[in-house]
Design a protein around this motif. Structure first.
Motif, PDB file in Angstrom:
ATOM      1  N   THR A 236       0.825  -1.210   0.000  1.00 44.26           N
ATOM      2  CA  THR A 236       0.000   0.000   0.000  1.00 44.26           C
ATOM      3  C   THR A 236       0.860   1.261   0.000  1.00 44.26           C
ATOM      4  O   THR A 236       1.804   1.382   0.784  1.00 44.26           O
ATOM      5  CB  THR A 236      -0.933   0.017   1.218  1.00 44.26           C
ATOM      6  OG1 THR A 236      -1.763  -1.129   1.186  1.00 44.26           O
ATOM      7  CG2 THR A 236      -1.807   1.259   1.213  1.00 44.26           C
ATOM      8  N   MET A 237       0.518   2.189  -0.868  1.00 39.04           N
ATOM      9  CA  MET A 237       1.260   3.440  -1.008  1.00 39.04           C
ATOM     10  C   MET A 237       0.287   4.607  -0.934  1.00 39.04           C
ATOM     11  O   MET A 237      -0.740   4.626  -1.626  1.00 39.04           O
ATOM     12  CB  MET A 237       2.005   3.459  -2.344  1.00 39.04           C
ATOM     13  CG  MET A 237       2.759   4.750  -2.623  1.00 39.04           C
ATOM     14  SD  MET A 237       3.642   4.719  -4.205  1.00 39.04           S
ATOM     15  CE  MET A 237       2.243   4.623  -5.342  1.00 39.04           C
ATOM     16  N   LEU A 238       0.606   5.578  -0.095  1.00 40.43           N
ATOM     17  CA  LEU A 238      -0.236   6.749   0.102  1.00 40.43           C
ATOM     18  C   LEU A 238       0.308   7.921  -0.702  1.00 40.43           C
ATOM     19  O   LEU A 238       1.466   8.311  -0.554  1.00 40.43           O
ATOM     20  CB  LEU A 238      -0.291   7.109   1.589  1.00 40.43           C
ATOM     21  CG  LEU A 238      -1.111   8.333   1.980  1.00 40.43           C
ATOM     22  CD1 LEU A 238      -2.574   8.118   1.648  1.00 40.43           C
ATOM     23  CD2 LEU A 238      -0.933   8.631   3.457  1.00 40.43           C
TER      24      LEU A 238
ATOM     25  N   GLN B 269      -3.356  11.938  -3.985  1.00 41.94           N
ATOM     26  CA  GLN B 269      -4.581  11.786  -4.756  1.00 41.94           C
ATOM     27  C   GLN B 269      -5.313  10.477  -4.528  1.00 41.94           C
ATOM     28  O   GLN B 269      -6.496  10.364  -4.823  1.00 41.94           O
ATOM     29  CB  GLN B 269      -4.276  11.928  -6.253  1.00 41.94           C
ATOM     30  CG  GLN B 269      -3.690  13.276  -6.638  1.00 41.94           C
ATOM     31  CD  GLN B 269      -4.631  14.419  -6.317  1.00 41.94           C
ATOM     32  OE1 GLN B 269      -5.828  14.351  -6.574  1.00 41.94           O
ATOM     33  NE2 GLN B 269      -4.097  15.483  -5.726  1.00 41.94           N
ATOM     34  N   TYR B 270      -4.629   9.460  -4.034  1.00 35.26           N
ATOM     35  CA  TYR B 270      -5.246   8.142  -3.855  1.00 35.26           C
ATOM     36  C   TYR B 270      -4.390   7.285  -2.939  1.00 35.26           C
ATOM     37  O   TYR B 270      -3.215   7.586  -2.690  1.00 35.26           O
ATOM     38  CB  TYR B 270      -5.438   7.442  -5.208  1.00 35.26           C
ATOM     39  CG  TYR B 270      -4.169   7.349  -6.027  1.00 35.26           C
ATOM     40  CD1 TYR B 270      -3.236   6.328  -5.818  1.00 35.26           C
ATOM     41  CD2 TYR B 270      -3.894   8.299  -7.013  1.00 35.26           C
ATOM     42  CE1 TYR B 270      -2.071   6.265  -6.560  1.00 35.26           C
ATOM     43  CE2 TYR B 270      -2.739   8.241  -7.764  1.00 35.26           C
ATOM     44  CZ  TYR B 270      -1.823   7.219  -7.534  1.00 35.26           C
ATOM     45  OH  TYR B 270      -0.667   7.163  -8.265  1.00 35.26           O
ATOM     46  N   VAL B 271      -5.022   6.222  -2.447  1.00 33.68           N
ATOM     47  CA  VAL B 271      -4.311   5.184  -1.693  1.00 33.68           C
ATOM     48  C   VAL B 271      -4.208   3.978  -2.616  1.00 33.68           C
ATOM     49  O   VAL B 271      -5.222   3.351  -2.934  1.00 33.68           O
ATOM     50  CB  VAL B 271      -5.051   4.819  -0.392  1.00 33.68           C
ATOM     51  CG1 VAL B 271      -4.322   3.691   0.330  1.00 33.68           C
ATOM     52  CG2 VAL B 271      -5.189   6.040   0.510  1.00 33.68           C
ATOM     53  N   ARG B 272      -3.027   3.661  -3.044  1.00 35.81           N
ATOM     54  CA  ARG B 272      -2.832   2.537  -3.967  1.00 35.81           C
ATOM     55  C   ARG B 272      -2.557   1.271  -3.161  1.00 35.81           C
ATOM     56  O   ARG B 272      -1.515   1.138  -2.525  1.00 35.81           O
ATOM     57  CB  ARG B 272      -1.687   2.824  -4.944  1.00 35.81           C
ATOM     58  CG  ARG B 272      -1.379   1.679  -5.893  1.00 35.81           C
ATOM     59  CD  ARG B 272      -0.725   2.191  -7.166  1.00 35.81           C
ATOM     60  NE  ARG B 272      -1.686   2.961  -7.962  1.00 35.81           N
ATOM     61  CZ  ARG B 272      -1.341   3.666  -9.057  1.00 35.81           C
ATOM     62  NH1 ARG B 272      -0.086   3.699  -9.469  1.00 35.81           N
ATOM     63  NH2 ARG B 272      -2.272   4.328  -9.722  1.00 35.81           N
ATOM     64  N   LEU B 273      -3.504   0.336  -3.198  1.00 34.88           N
ATOM     65  CA  LEU B 273      -3.341  -0.913  -2.455  1.00 34.88           C
ATOM     66  C   LEU B 273      -2.296  -1.806  -3.111  1.00 34.88           C
ATOM     67  O   LEU B 273      -1.482  -2.425  -2.424  1.00 34.88           O
ATOM     68  CB  LEU B 273      -4.681  -1.643  -2.367  1.00 34.88           C
ATOM     69  CG  LEU B 273      -5.818  -0.869  -1.678  1.00 34.88           C
ATOM     70  CD1 LEU B 273      -7.122  -1.644  -1.767  1.00 34.88           C
ATOM     71  CD2 LEU B 273      -5.471  -0.580  -0.225  1.00 34.88           C
ATOM     72  N   THR B 274      -2.352  -1.910  -4.425  1.00 34.71           N
ATOM     73  CA  THR B 274      -1.318  -2.641  -5.168  1.00 34.71           C
ATOM     74  C   THR B 274      -0.982  -1.871  -6.430  1.00 34.71           C
ATOM     75  O   THR B 274      -1.864  -1.277  -7.058  1.00 34.71           O
ATOM     76  CB  THR B 274      -1.770  -4.056  -5.585  1.00 34.71           C
ATOM     77  OG1 THR B 274      -2.786  -3.955  -6.586  1.00 34.71           O
ATOM     78  CG2 THR B 274      -2.275  -4.858  -4.399  1.00 34.71           C
TER      79      THR B 274
ATOM     80  N   SER C 129      -2.032  -8.648 -12.827  1.00 37.95           N
ATOM     81  CA  SER C 129      -1.989  -7.513 -11.908  1.00 37.95           C
ATOM     82  C   SER C 129      -2.829  -6.346 -12.418  1.00 37.95           C
ATOM     83  O   SER C 129      -3.277  -6.326 -13.559  1.00 37.95           O
ATOM     84  CB  SER C 129      -0.538  -7.052 -11.708  1.00 37.95           C
ATOM     85  OG  SER C 129       0.026  -6.622 -12.941  1.00 37.95           O
ATOM     86  N   ASP C 130      -3.020  -5.382 -11.537  1.00 37.63           N
ATOM     87  CA  ASP C 130      -3.714  -4.133 -11.819  1.00 37.63           C
ATOM     88  C   ASP C 130      -3.339  -3.136 -10.729  1.00 37.63           C
ATOM     89  O   ASP C 130      -2.878  -3.524  -9.634  1.00 37.63           O
ATOM     90  CB  ASP C 130      -5.230  -4.324 -11.806  1.00 37.63           C
ATOM     91  CG  ASP C 130      -5.851  -4.296 -13.204  1.00 37.63           C
ATOM     92  OD1 ASP C 130      -5.207  -3.770 -14.122  1.00 37.63           O
ATOM     93  OD2 ASP C 130      -6.977  -4.813 -13.362  1.00 37.63           O
ATOM     94  N   ASN C 131      -3.552  -1.853 -11.013  1.00 35.04           N
ATOM     95  CA  ASN C 131      -3.535  -0.843  -9.961  1.00 35.04           C
ATOM     96  C   ASN C 131      -4.890  -0.868  -9.269  1.00 35.04           C
ATOM     97  O   ASN C 131      -5.931  -0.777  -9.936  1.00 35.04           O
ATOM     98  CB  ASN C 131      -3.294   0.551 -10.552  1.00 35.04           C
ATOM     99  CG  ASN C 131      -1.952   0.676 -11.235  1.00 35.04           C
ATOM    100  OD1 ASN C 131      -0.912   0.499 -10.617  1.00 35.04           O
ATOM    101  ND2 ASN C 131      -1.973   0.985 -12.535  1.00 35.04           N
ATOM    102  N   HIS C 132      -4.901  -0.991  -7.947  1.00 35.05           N
ATOM    103  CA  HIS C 132      -6.136  -0.960  -7.157  1.00 35.05           C
ATOM    104  C   HIS C 132      -6.064   0.247  -6.236  1.00 35.05           C
ATOM    105  O   HIS C 132      -5.304   0.251  -5.259  1.00 35.05           O
ATOM    106  CB  HIS C 132      -6.304  -2.248  -6.354  1.00 35.05           C
ATOM    107  CG  HIS C 132      -6.392  -3.478  -7.207  1.00 35.05           C
ATOM    108  ND1 HIS C 132      -5.324  -4.314  -7.433  1.00 35.05           N
ATOM    109  CD2 HIS C 132      -7.429  -4.004  -7.895  1.00 35.05           C
ATOM    110  CE1 HIS C 132      -5.692  -5.311  -8.227  1.00 35.05           C
ATOM    111  NE2 HIS C 132      -6.974  -5.138  -8.516  1.00 35.05           N
ATOM    112  N   ASP C 133      -6.843   1.281  -6.547  1.00 40.45           N
ATOM    113  CA  ASP C 133      -6.755   2.562  -5.850  1.00 40.45           C
ATOM    114  C   ASP C 133      -8.041   2.866  -5.089  1.00 40.45           C
ATOM    115  O   ASP C 133      -9.143   2.748  -5.643  1.00 40.45           O
ATOM    116  CB  ASP C 133      -6.496   3.699  -6.840  1.00 40.45           C
ATOM    117  CG  ASP C 133      -5.192   3.517  -7.616  1.00 40.45           C
ATOM    118  OD1 ASP C 133      -4.309   2.784  -7.120  1.00 40.45           O
ATOM    119  OD2 ASP C 133      -5.074   4.109  -8.703  1.00 40.45           O
TER     120      ASP C 133
END
Length: 356
Positions: free
Chosen positions: A81-83, A86-91, A263-267
């Motif tokens: 997880t990255m903060l 603009q968003y919190v990216r889980l993966t 995979s995907d970006n999950h925000d």
């Protein structure tokens, strides 16, 4: 690849929640039709997202606090997880990643509504992406695991936004949103996309959209309703509505995601929790809601769905149209039996007269 999501976590508009009408007697079909078309008792408008009943201690709203650090004042996150601002990216759109974010404060509201703005996007085409993410209201928190990056055999509620069909024989159309209620005794079967333990679900086009996508989860007086706004129409669309759901208070809200070979970006852009002002009976008020065991009152167990090869299990309370069709079939059956009985009785009477 779709561009990273920007700002704007708020939204307007409202929609009436669908519900199950109370069935009248078989003898009054007009009343039955009227009851089926009328809204249920206690039906409420979906909150329009105003701040009147917003519970900030359970909400994740921009501007986020703690950007550039490993924690936030009211939220913890782990794994990939990255903060950002603009968003919190889980993966990220990378293989074998798991991430989650969890509210630190247990929720003691009996009736609530959660609005989630999210974005799922990546470079993968057709079925070359995965796996999706999950929204949680559970006793456990910050526990990594195989179910969209979180723990199996959990206690509470999970809403899965699944983007990849692991079961090639399924007739579902993906992406697919489903719910699961667990008291710790059930396993989520990833190979069957949770088919055996699914409470209800629907198809929703939630991936690689160029507009905002939202999900609303309402829990009130034992009724679980999920709505989506993913078509850029600024209106809610019903996904499913199930009664007989029992959830305790004192659990935690969270979100998690996982990727494998795909995979995907999950925000997560925002999570807003609203308190619903609902009156309860004195008996309900005297219940220790923290001691309630998560459960669902169904006509059959989700485990009975093993015999359904299509995975289209939707057991639960009868909807208005199902009640109508059931009662109509019963009425027609009674009429047919009465006519057949009258004909048989008349034939016997005529036959008996011949012997006198």
């Amino acid at each position: 690849m779709v561009a990273d999501p920007g700002g704007g976590g708020g939204r307007g508009g409202s929609a009436r929640w669908a519900g199950m009408a109370r069935a009248p007697t078989l003898l009054v079909l007009p009343a039955l039709l009227l009851a089926l078309t009328a809204p249920p008792r206690g039906a409420a408008e979906l909150t329009d997202g105003n701040n009147e009943h917003l519970k900030r201690e359970h909400s994740l709203i921009k501007p986020y606090q703690g950007v550039g650090s490993s924690s936030m004042p009211l939220w913890d996150f782990q794994g990939s997880t990255m903060l950002t601002s603009q968003y919190v990216r889980l993966t990220p759109d990378e293989r074998s990643k798991e991430g989650s974010i969890w509210n630190r404060v247990p929720c003691f509201l009996k009736d609530w509504e959660l609005h989630v703005q999210f974005k799922i996007h990546g470079a993968g085409k057709k079925n070359l992406h995965g796996d999706g993410f999950a929204l949680w209201y559970t006793r456990e928190r910050l526990t990594a695991g195989p179910v969209f990056g979180s723990k199996d055999n959990f206690h509470g509620l999970a809403i899965f936004l699944d983007t990849y069909p692991n079961d090639e024989a399924t007739e579902r159309v993906f992406p697919y949103i489903s719910a699961m209620v667990n008291n710790g005794s059930l396993n989520y079967d990833h190979g069957k996309d949770g088919r055996w333990t699914e409470l209800a679900g629907c198809t929703a086009d939630i991936r690689n959209q160029n507009h905002d996508t939202f999900l609303a989860i309402r829990y009130s007086r034992g009724r679980l309703t999920v709505m989506t706004d993913v078509e850029d129409k600024n209106e809610w669309k019903n996904c499913f509505d199930v009664a007989g759901v029992r959830l305790p208070t004192g659990y935690f809200f969270g979100a998690s995601a996982g990727t494998g070979d795909l995979s995907d970006n999950h925000d997560i852009i925002s999570m807003k929790l609203f308190q619903l002002m609902v009156e309860h009976t004195p008996e309900e008020e005297n219940i220790d809601w923290t001691k309630i065991e998560p459960s669902v009152s169904l006509l059959k167990s989700p485990k009975d769905n093993v015999d359904d090869p299509t995975g289209n299990f939707r057991s639960g309370p009868l909807t208005g149209w199902k009640v109508f069709l059931l009662l109509l079939c019963s009425l027609l059956g009674i009429i047919v039996c009465a006519v057949v009985g009258a004909v048989v009785f008349q034939k016997r009477q005529e036959r008996n007269k011949r012997f006198y």
